[in-house]
Scaffold this motif. Sequence first.
Motif, PDB file in Angstrom:
ATOM      1  N   GLN A  89       0.816  -1.202   0.000  1.00 29.01           N
ATOM      2  CA  GLN A  89       0.000   0.000   0.000  1.00 29.01           C
ATOM      3  C   GLN A  89       0.861   1.268   0.000  1.00 29.01           C
ATOM      4  OE1 GLN A  89      -3.492  -0.013  -0.057  1.00 29.01           O
ATOM      5  NE2 GLN A  89      -3.096  -2.164  -0.492  1.00 29.01           N
ATOM      6  N   TYR A  90       1.970   1.200   0.732  1.00 36.04           N
ATOM      7  CA  TYR A  90       2.776   2.402   0.925  1.00 36.04           C
ATOM      8  C   TYR A  90       4.199   1.997   1.235  1.00 36.04           C
ATOM      9  CZ  TYR A  90       4.289   6.833   3.016  1.00 36.04           C
ATOM     10  OH  TYR A  90       4.967   7.973   3.313  1.00 36.04           O
ATOM     11  N   HIS A 129      -4.349 -10.954   3.254  1.00 30.88           N
ATOM     12  CA  HIS A 129      -5.603 -11.574   2.814  1.00 30.88           C
ATOM     13  C   HIS A 129      -6.770 -11.285   3.750  1.00 30.88           C
ATOM     14  CE1 HIS A 129      -4.021 -13.726  -0.572  1.00 30.88           C
ATOM     15  NE2 HIS A 129      -3.025 -14.192   0.153  1.00 30.88           N
ATOM     16  N   HIS A 130      -6.473 -10.968   4.996  1.00 36.75           N
ATOM     17  CA  HIS A 130      -7.517 -10.691   5.973  1.00 36.75           C
ATOM     18  C   HIS A 130      -7.844  -9.207   6.018  1.00 36.75           C
ATOM     19  CE1 HIS A 130      -6.973 -14.798   7.251  1.00 36.75           C
ATOM     20  NE2 HIS A 130      -5.696 -14.568   7.447  1.00 36.75           N
ATOM     21  N   ASP A 131      -7.340  -8.446   5.040  1.00 34.97           N
ATOM     22  CA  ASP A 131      -7.564  -7.006   4.914  1.00 34.97           C
ATOM     23  C   ASP A 131      -7.043  -6.237   6.134  1.00 34.97           C
ATOM     24  OD1 ASP A 131      -8.353  -5.009   3.165  1.00 34.97           O
ATOM     25  OD2 ASP A 131     -10.255  -4.717   4.218  1.00 34.97           O
ATOM     26  N   GLN A 132      -5.954  -6.734   6.710  1.00 34.57           N
ATOM     27  CA  GLN A 132      -5.310  -6.060   7.823  1.00 34.57           C
ATOM     28  C   GLN A 132      -4.000  -5.443   7.337  1.00 34.57           C
ATOM     29  OE1 GLN A 132      -4.787  -8.844  10.987  1.00 34.57           O
ATOM     30  NE2 GLN A 132      -6.953  -8.878  11.500  1.00 34.57           N
ATOM     31  N   THR A 133      -3.626  -4.325   7.930  1.00 34.45           N
ATOM     32  CA  THR A 133      -2.383  -3.668   7.574  1.00 34.45           C
ATOM     33  C   THR A 133      -1.236  -4.315   8.337  1.00 34.45           C
ATOM     34  OG1 THR A 133      -3.556  -1.602   7.210  1.00 34.45           O
ATOM     35  CG2 THR A 133      -1.180  -1.468   7.472  1.00 34.45           C
ATOM     36  N   VAL A 134      -0.201  -4.683   7.593  1.00 34.11           N
ATOM     37  CA  VAL A 134       0.986  -5.311   8.174  1.00 34.11           C
ATOM     38  C   VAL A 134       2.171  -4.429   7.825  1.00 34.11           C
ATOM     39  CG1 VAL A 134       2.434  -7.365   8.198  1.00 34.11           C
ATOM     40  CG2 VAL A 134      -0.022  -7.588   7.843  1.00 34.11           C
TER      41      VAL A 134
END
Length: 110
Positions: free
Chosen positions: A77-78, A91-96
């Motif tokens: 994303q960034y 895949h769980h739509d969490q930010t890592v």
Amino acid sequence: MLRDRGAIKWTSMMLPEHLTQLKQDLLDVSKMEKPSLDEQQIEEIDILVSEAIALNRELKFKLFKEGVAEDLIGTVQYLNYEQHKLHLKDHHDQTVYITMNDIIGVAYND
């Protein structure tokens, strides 16, 4: 008459401290040293990450954490150059958050 203990006499006696030490020793043996990346590999990782950001493609990262190589799949994303971190959506739509120094390999997730 002599009483035999049967199968009990063949079981080993281990203290809980011994078991925890054995488990820790097995973990220590399975750990590996961090592989060093040369300039060409770093350049390839940078190119793949840049292309994945532009094309919104999913990448498979091979990370080195505490002596163990882990796989992580996500979309970048960034790219934070100041903190040397990547922000991913898994895949769980969490930010890592991944530290760039932990990355030992990158490939497209096909």
